[in-house]
Design a protein around this motif. Structure first.
Motif, PDB file in Angstrom:
ATOM      1  N   ALA A 117       0.824  -1.206   0.000  1.00 49.74           N
ATOM      2  CA  ALA A 117       0.000   0.000   0.000  1.00 49.74           C
ATOM      3  C   ALA A 117       0.857   1.255   0.000  1.00 49.74           C
ATOM      4  CB  ALA A 117      -0.915  -0.010   1.220  1.00 49.74           C
ATOM      5  N   ALA A 118       1.901   1.261   0.828  1.00 54.96           N
ATOM      6  CA  ALA A 118       2.777   2.432   0.878  1.00 54.96           C
ATOM      7  C   ALA A 118       3.458   2.664  -0.464  1.00 54.96           C
ATOM      8  CB  ALA A 118       3.817   2.240   1.983  1.00 54.96           C
ATOM      9  N   SER A 119       3.857   1.575  -1.120  1.00 54.66           N
ATOM     10  CA  SER A 119       4.548   1.700  -2.396  1.00 54.66           C
ATOM     11  C   SER A 119       3.665   2.275  -3.493  1.00 54.66           C
ATOM     12  CB  SER A 119       5.082   0.329  -2.834  1.00 54.66           C
ATOM     13  OG  SER A 119       6.020  -0.164  -1.909  1.00 54.66           O
TER      14      SER A 119
ATOM     15  N   LEU B 164       3.128  10.685  -4.709  1.00 56.52           N
ATOM     16  CA  LEU B 164       1.871  11.401  -4.882  1.00 56.52           C
ATOM     17  C   LEU B 164       1.255  11.708  -3.521  1.00 56.52           C
ATOM     18  CD1 LEU B 164       0.145   9.285  -7.677  1.00 56.52           C
ATOM     19  CD2 LEU B 164       0.996  11.617  -7.928  1.00 56.52           C
ATOM     20  N   PRO B 165       0.681  12.883  -3.329  1.00 55.56           N
ATOM     21  CA  PRO B 165      -0.135  13.105  -2.129  1.00 55.56           C
ATOM     22  C   PRO B 165      -1.285  12.094  -2.118  1.00 55.56           C
ATOM     23  CG  PRO B 165       0.264  15.165  -3.310  1.00 55.56           C
ATOM     24  CD  PRO B 165       0.721  14.068  -4.208  1.00 55.56           C
ATOM     25  N   LEU B 166      -1.744  11.730  -0.935  1.00 55.95           N
ATOM     26  CA  LEU B 166      -2.790  10.717  -0.833  1.00 55.95           C
ATOM     27  C   LEU B 166      -4.041  11.120  -1.602  1.00 55.95           C
ATOM     28  CD1 LEU B 166      -3.813   8.066   0.329  1.00 55.95           C
ATOM     29  CD2 LEU B 166      -4.496   9.312   2.401  1.00 55.95           C
TER      30      LEU B 166
ATOM     31  N   ARG C   7      -7.307   9.626  -6.494  1.00 56.14           N
ATOM     32  CA  ARG C   7      -8.040  10.045  -7.691  1.00 56.14           C
ATOM     33  C   ARG C   7      -7.410   9.465  -8.960  1.00 56.14           C
ATOM     34  NH1 ARG C   7      -7.683  15.272  -5.292  1.00 56.14           N
ATOM     35  NH2 ARG C   7      -6.242  15.914  -6.947  1.00 56.14           N
ATOM     36  N   ASN C   8      -6.319   8.736  -8.782  1.00 61.16           N
ATOM     37  CA  ASN C   8      -5.611   8.171  -9.923  1.00 61.16           C
ATOM     38  C   ASN C   8      -6.276   6.868 -10.352  1.00 61.16           C
ATOM     39  OD1 ASN C   8      -3.420   6.201 -10.969  1.00 61.16           O
ATOM     40  ND2 ASN C   8      -2.576   8.246 -11.338  1.00 61.16           N
ATOM     41  N   GLY C   9      -6.609   6.754 -11.628  1.00 59.49           N
ATOM     42  CA  GLY C   9      -7.351   5.592 -12.100  1.00 59.49           C
ATOM     43  C   GLY C   9      -6.642   4.281 -11.876  1.00 59.49           C
ATOM     44  N   ARG C  10      -5.346   4.219 -12.138  1.00 61.30           N
ATOM     45  CA  ARG C  10      -4.634   2.954 -12.011  1.00 61.30           C
ATOM     46  C   ARG C  10      -4.397   2.574 -10.547  1.00 61.30           C
ATOM     47  NH1 ARG C  10      -0.291   2.978 -17.038  1.00 61.30           N
ATOM     48  NH2 ARG C  10      -1.878   2.964 -18.678  1.00 61.30           N
TER      49      ARG C  10
ATOM     50  N   ALA D 148      -3.251   0.766   6.966  1.00 58.32           N
ATOM     51  CA  ALA D 148      -2.240   1.457   7.763  1.00 58.32           C
ATOM     52  C   ALA D 148      -1.088   1.923   6.876  1.00 58.32           C
ATOM     53  CB  ALA D 148      -1.726   0.551   8.873  1.00 58.32           C
ATOM     54  N   GLY D 149      -0.645   1.060   5.968  1.00 55.98           N
ATOM     55  CA  GLY D 149       0.440   1.441   5.078  1.00 55.98           C
ATOM     56  C   GLY D 149       0.077   2.588   4.167  1.00 55.98           C
ATOM     57  N   LEU D 150      -1.149   2.574   3.674  1.00 57.05           N
ATOM     58  CA  LEU D 150      -1.601   3.632   2.771  1.00 57.05           C
ATOM     59  C   LEU D 150      -1.736   4.966   3.490  1.00 57.05           C
ATOM     60  CD1 LEU D 150      -2.607   4.065  -0.185  1.00 57.05           C
ATOM     61  CD2 LEU D 150      -4.925   3.720   0.690  1.00 57.05           C
TER      62      LEU D 150
END
Length: 267
Positions: free
Chosen positions: A149-151, A179-181, A186-189, A229-231
């Protein structure tokens, strides 16, 4: 006249020291357990595995090995135990690309603290959804999910380690500004990756539940806890300045499939 040598670059596939140390710890623990009598190994699982029933004020809870200390340390130590070589190998197969990138980005101390916190988050999610359950939960999958998730915050960026146009320098690839969260969500991929990851973890988790004292099933709720948590906590650990990112991930989410694995309740 000889030209000065170019600055050496660390190849993408070279493991950073924190990741190598993690592999030594996990496989070392498993090797030691394999040499112990079965009764001793079971005692280790009950003492250091995460048992939701341990947190109930009942006579049964008092009889679980480990006592008060285990009610604290097992939030992390369960992630150091695995059911068998297939279990630990599958977890590390997923940890290698994502964990290596994160170890390069965070450095050793932040990396191991991050793994501990995502493990705690996975244990909390399991406790909330499996109250009263006596089966021990073991495995590093919550922490693995946290690194995945962090990656996501930087892995798809141009030049990063999952980009088709990645740099051959592993350290540089892992330190692409994230990228900011709000933009990542909002990123499609990134959203597609999230959707595929959650659906497959839900499906494989529900489908793996077995009835019986010897049954093993995937504790998918722990995966979700570690992933969230990672995200959400990535920015608290990230030492790389934000900078002006382009929101341009370059790898289709269909090229990566989420993990699944086995255990007592295994994660």
């Amino acid at each position: 006249m000889l030209a000065p040598p170019e600055r050496s670059r660390e190849p993408i596939l070279t493991l950073p020291r924190p990741m190598t140390l993690l592999l030594v710890i996990l496989f070392g623990i498993h090797a030691v357990r394999a040499l112990l009598p079965l009764a001793w190994d079971q005692e280790i699982i009950w003492t250091f595995g995460f048992v939701p029933a341990r947190y109930e004020a009942t006579l049964m809870a008092e009889q679980i090995p480990g006592g008060i200390g285990a009610s604290v340390w097992s939030f992390v130590t369960y992630s150091l135990l695995h059911a068998d070589l297939a279990h630990i190998g599958f977890n590390m197969l997923w940890m290698l690309p994502f964990g290596s990138a994160l170890a390069r980005r965070f450095g050793g101390v932040r990396f191991f603290i991050f793994l501990a916190i995502t493990s705690v988050a996975g244990a909390l999610a399991h406790l909330l959804t499996h109250a009263h359950e006596l089966a021990p939960m073991i495995g590093a999958s919550a922490a693995v999910s946290g690194t995945m998730a962090a990656s996501l915050r930087f892995a798809f960026q141009r030049g990063s380690f999952l980009s088709f146009r990645r740099t051959p320098d592993a350290d540089a690839a892992a330190r692409i500004p994230a990228l900011p969260l709000s933009r990542a969500l909002r990123n499609g991929r990134v959203l597609a990756f999230l959707g595929v990851w959650f659906v497959l973890n839900l499906v494989t988790g529900l489908g793996a539940i077995e009835i019986g004292t010897q049954g093993q099933s995937i504790a998918w709720q722990a995966h979700v806890g570690g992933f969230l948590a990672g995200l959400l906590l990535f920015s608290l650990f990230d030492p790389v300045p934000r900078g002006g990112n382009e929101d341009r991930p370059e790898l289709s989410p269909s090229d990566i499939s989420p993990e699944e694995n086995l255990s007592s309740r295994d994660v």
